[in-house]
Design an enzyme around this catalytic site. Structure first.
Site, PDB file in Angstrom:
ATOM      1  N   ASP A 179     -17.837  -1.657  31.781  1.00  0.00           N
ATOM      2  CA  ASP A 179     -17.408  -0.606  32.572  1.00  0.00           C
ATOM      3  C   ASP A 179     -16.092  -0.117  32.124  1.00  0.00           C
ATOM      4  O   ASP A 179     -15.894  -0.207  30.735  1.00  0.00           O
ATOM      5  CB  ASP A 179     -17.505  -0.741  34.151  1.00  0.00           C
ATOM      6  CG  ASP A 179     -17.541   0.566  35.004  1.00  0.00           C
ATOM      7  OD1 ASP A 179     -16.426   0.881  35.292  1.00  0.00           O
ATOM      8  OD2 ASP A 179     -18.580   1.238  35.028  1.00  0.00           O
ATOM      9  N   TYR A 305     -10.495   7.778  36.567  1.00  0.00           N
ATOM     10  CA  TYR A 305     -11.330   8.647  35.956  1.00  0.00           C
ATOM     11  C   TYR A 305     -10.622   9.855  35.320  1.00  0.00           C
ATOM     12  O   TYR A 305     -11.041  10.512  34.275  1.00  0.00           O
ATOM     13  CB  TYR A 305     -12.519   9.148  36.993  1.00  0.00           C
ATOM     14  CG  TYR A 305     -13.562   7.983  36.816  1.00  0.00           C
ATOM     15  CD1 TYR A 305     -13.250   6.877  37.938  1.00  0.00           C
ATOM     16  CD2 TYR A 305     -14.678   8.062  36.283  1.00  0.00           C
ATOM     17  CE1 TYR A 305     -14.358   5.914  38.001  1.00  0.00           C
ATOM     18  CE2 TYR A 305     -15.640   7.058  36.373  1.00  0.00           C
ATOM     19  CZ  TYR A 305     -15.317   5.956  37.279  1.00  0.00           C
ATOM     20  OH  TYR A 305     -16.284   4.876  37.515  1.00  0.00           O
ATOM     21  N   HIS A 364     -25.719  -3.311  34.995  1.00  0.00           N
ATOM     22  CA  HIS A 364     -24.479  -3.035  34.709  1.00  0.00           C
ATOM     23  C   HIS A 364     -23.476  -4.301  35.099  1.00  0.00           C
ATOM     24  O   HIS A 364     -22.453  -4.210  34.599  1.00  0.00           O
ATOM     25  CB  HIS A 364     -24.246  -1.629  35.544  1.00  0.00           C
ATOM     26  CG  HIS A 364     -22.741  -1.049  35.323  1.00  0.00           C
ATOM     27  ND1 HIS A 364     -22.365  -0.770  34.135  1.00  0.00           N
ATOM     28  CD2 HIS A 364     -21.547  -0.942  36.125  1.00  0.00           C
ATOM     29  CE1 HIS A 364     -21.174   0.000  34.162  1.00  0.00           C
ATOM     30  NE2 HIS A 364     -20.548  -0.370  35.191  1.00  0.00           N
TER      31      HIS A 364
END
Lengths: 406, 396
Positions: A179, A305, A364
């Site tokens: 990630d 982000y 993930h």
């Protein structure tokens, strides 16, 4: 001495306030037969809220975390951003020449993602290398201070990770991440690779379709399945990213103010992004609580982000393909339910791939879902017969007494 | 008698609970100097929450809203049972006024259409009058929402058409923007000619015609197109989330008054053009969502149903052949999408095409009611391009 031992200790007042809010929870309805189609199902959320309000014991889990993870804080200076107080876990192996390894989490992960691999990586054995393990809460996550000004991007997160390793006396080290951890360790490899970072390993394998002649290769059935998963995520699973990378503050009000709102937002990913991981309710609630009780609050965790992928960034930056591929050795672990799953042939340009392994399960959060498999891969990569053996001079990962014969 | 007069009357228990929640509001911090870059500024939210807790009087605004002639009635929808639909209905004193259905979008509400009601129903020798119906879309305001998946634009259109028929308006015209555009376009496709006789929209879009020379764009047009592109890059997160995982979002929006406030306020500011919102105006708008019959989630589902095909998110606004009935366009400079007028002719049988107004954004019925009402009057005026589309209801 700038390092301070740290124990999580959420004030009683914060627990009481959470309890009061939980008791006032207002829930939406749900369409008949919606299942997971429209988002986290009402029955799941109701059950989790009910447990959170009555039965879930934060103090017990807080104590467990404090008992199992040796935590510290220390100030780390970041160019242009002053000094941030960074929370981290540091577990040394009893093997003196263990390999220093930095584990970097992402969103909606946290330092607790490393709790299963930590005892495995540090353990002493003649049959595999050992590691001194460091994992930190990214600024704005867990118990690390957050940035206070705009512009704290991937380069700054990388700087924090790197400086932390140096501060701990690890002039040379290796990294593992998925990630944002992938993106940050890639930046560490680009900026500090060779001199400091000696190798990097990732379980979130990124890439693009091959161009030109290579593009003619037929896709296997397996490849098609991977692409189907990737396509599902692209079509159905990226709303959070669209909002977080454009209007993180707007979303932040809701996630800060509403325990159930935060719960659902993260829970959806904990289920969708894992490979049928058998989450227990208390496990979910502990994971969510790290966000709810985080030093900077949940809104701060969204800003990475915007900084990394916001409307002001280039396409290359948004695709984490900016700059040249790092040169230091790279290891890849492929887990089939990773959300950006792709045919293996698409990842050749990621870097200097020296190690690659496939698995038939896992998603993930590989360190959390498949700790044995992930650690196995890392051991193979850095072990005596491995392609990255001895990358850190003088830190082979093995005890110098009673060395195993080859 | 299927129609029931309706007065908004939020139970005191809900008002009390809201205050309890507001008193427990937990706010995030904010990056220094971030302005609007990262989303709604903290100072705005703090101020609005403080007012909501102390000073904002819902009962006063509720009473004001109740001056609007509101009703509910059951409308059946094929495959979805019967929904209790909330609407405003105001007849003009002019018997032959043109029946007009106004359809809002998101984050619109029936309140959006309330300002043009007195303008459109007014009697005058110089312009036509209208009987006005303002629909609360299912899932919005005080209309019941769908209980099953699959309630798509055709179903919303069915509700609008059936409501007009139920009110005795066998033939009518429509006005809509945002989802109101998609719904009234579908009405025009499904019921056009027979029931819907003309349609008007303020949400104008389009592509350059094949032979369009991009070098002929004026500086103003270039600026507008660049602004549209910027808004698309910056402001579509809400849409992406609502069209893919509306339920996930719903928990936060239902449970957190401040969360809902920020989510909608961001659009009330970004999508309007120099509109000076008062705090109480914002809070009334948000309160309607907060106290709505289905809660905020009812308003998100239209995105999921109609925008599920992410490769063409605007499909619901373009699919099928352009309707044949006369179309009127009003251009407002502050809307999200502003394209050269020639590009929007492809929207349909354009018989009325306003000049670009001085001001106004995405909610012109609310922001610039005179301008929008003026355009509708011009479109249907005696001698105008859509005069007499409803025989025997020419507006005079």
């Amino acid at each position: 001495m700038s390092e301070t031992p740290f124990k999580i200790s959420i004030p009683d007042a914060a627990l009481q306030r959470l309890q009061t809010k939980l008791e006032l929870t207002t829930l939406p309805d749900e369409l008949d037969g919606a299942g997971w189609d429209y988002g986290a199902p009402l029955a799941d959320v109701k059950r989790l809220v009910s447990r959170w309000t009555n039965g879930y014991d934060w103090r017990h889990h807080e104590a467990q975390l404090n008992a199992s993870l040796q935590q510290f804080t220390r100030p780390i200076a970041v160019d242009g951003h002053g000094t941030l107080n960074i929370h981290y876990v540091h577990q040394r192996s009893e093997v003196t020449n263990a390999i220093p390894l930095l584990f970097v989490h992402g969103w909606p992960g946290s330092f607790i993602e490393a709790r299963k691999i930590l005892p495995l990586l540090t353990t002493n054995s003649a049959n595999h290398p050992s590691f001194h393990v460091v994992t930190f809460s990214l600024p704005g996550y867990g118990f690390s201070e957050a940035a206070s000004k705009p512009g704290f991007g991937i380069k700054q997160y990388a700087e924090v990770g790197h400086k932390l390793m140096l501060a701990l006396g690890y002039n040379e080290y290796v990294t593992q991440g998925g990630d944002w951890g992938h993106v940050i360790t890639r930046k560490i490899a680009q900026v500090y690779g060779g001199k400091y970072s000696k190798a990097w390993h990732t379980n979130m394998v990124m890439g693009q379709p091959p161009q030109g002649d290579d593009a003619q290769t037929e896709l296997s059935d397996e490849d098609k399945q991977l692409l189907a998963r990737r396509e599902w995520h692209r079509k159905k699973g990226m709303g959070y990213m669209a909002e977080q990378s454009t209007q993180p503050q707007t979303l932040g009000y809701a996630l800060t103010d509403s325990p159930v709102g935060l719960l659902a937002w993260i829970y959806e990913k904990l289920v969708n992004w894992t490979d049928n991981y058998p989450w227990e309710d208390d496990e979910i609630l502990t994971w969510i609580s790290i966000y709810y009780f985080s030093r900077a609050g949940p809104a701060a965790s969204l800003r990475i982000y915007y900084e990394a992928m916001g409307p002001h960034k280039t396409d290359a930056e948004r695709g984490f393909a900016d700059g040249a591929a790092p040169e230091i050795p790279l290891g890849l672990s492929h887990f089939p339910q990773e959300i950006v799953a792709l045919p293996r042939s698409w990842s050749r340009n990621l870097g200097n791939i020296v190690f690659e392994a496939e698995h038939d399960g896992g998603g993930h959060f590989a360190a959390y879902e498949k700790p044995n498999e992930l650690v196995d891969d890392v051991r193979k990569m850095f072990g005596q017969n491995g392609p990255a053996f001895g990358v850190v001079a003088g830190k082979s990962g093995y005890s110098t007494e009673g060395k195993s014969g080859l | 008698m299927a129609e029931t007069p309706f007065k908004i009357s939020i139970p005191q228990a809900l008002l009390d609970r809201l205050q309890q929640k507001l008193a427990l509001t937990t706010l995030p911090n904010e990056l220094e100097g971030s302005g609007w870059d990262y989303g709604v500024p903290l100072a705005d939210v703090k101020r609005l929450v403080a007012r909501w807790m102390n000073g904002y009087d819902w009962r006063h605004h509720e009473a004001q809203l109740n001056q609007l002639p509101q009703f509910t009635r059951p409308i059946s929808v094929d495959g979805h049972g019967t929904l209790d639909i909330h609407y405003i209905h105001q007849r003009s004193e002019v018997e032959g006024a043109i029946p007009l259905l106004f359809v809002h979008g998101w984050p619109g509400i029936f309140l959006e259409g309330s300002r043009i009601v007195p303008l459109l129903t007014a009697k005058s020798d110089d312009h036509p009058s209208f009987h006005v119906v303002v629909l609360s879309l299912p899932g919005f305001g005080f209309s019941e929402g769908a209980k099953n998946p699959g309630f798509n634009i055709a179903q919303y259109a069915e509700v609008g058409n059936k409501l007009m028929l139920a009110l005795g308006y066998n033939e009518y015209v429509t006005q809509g923007g945002d989802w109101g555009l998609a719904v009234t376009r579908r009405i025009a496709q499904l019921y056009g000619g027979k029931h819907s006789k003309a349609w008007h929209t303020n949400m104008v879009f389009g592509e350059p015609p094949a032979d369009f020379d991009l070098t002929t764009l004026t500086p103003e047009q270039q600026v507008a197109l660049a602004r549209t592109e910027g808004l698309m890059k910056k402001g579509m997160g809400y849409r992406h989330q609502q069209s893919t995982q509306p339920q996930t979002l719903a928990y936060a929006m239902t449970d957190s008054p401040v969360g809902l406030l920020a989510w909608i306020y961001e659009k009330l500011v970004a999508w309007t053009d120099r509109y000076n919102w008062t705090d109480d105006e914002v809070l009334t708008w948000i309160s309607i969502f907060y106290f709505s019959r289905e809660g905020p989630v009812g308003s998100f589902r239209i995105y999921y149903e109609a925008m599920g095909n992410e490769t063409m998110p605007m499909q619901a606004f373009r699919e099928g052949p352009a309707p044949g009935i006369p179309l009127g366009l009003s251009h407002f400079p502050g809307d999200l999408v502003v394209v050269p007028k020639s590009w929007s002719r492809m929207m349909g049988n354009v018989v009325f095409d306003s000049e670009v107004h001085e001001a106004g954004g995405h909610f012109p019925a609310y922001e610039q009611p005179e301008a929008l009402a003026g355009d509708l009057r011009q479109m249907f005026v005696k001698g105008g391009p859509a005069y007499g589309v409803v025989p025997s209801k020419s507006g005079y």
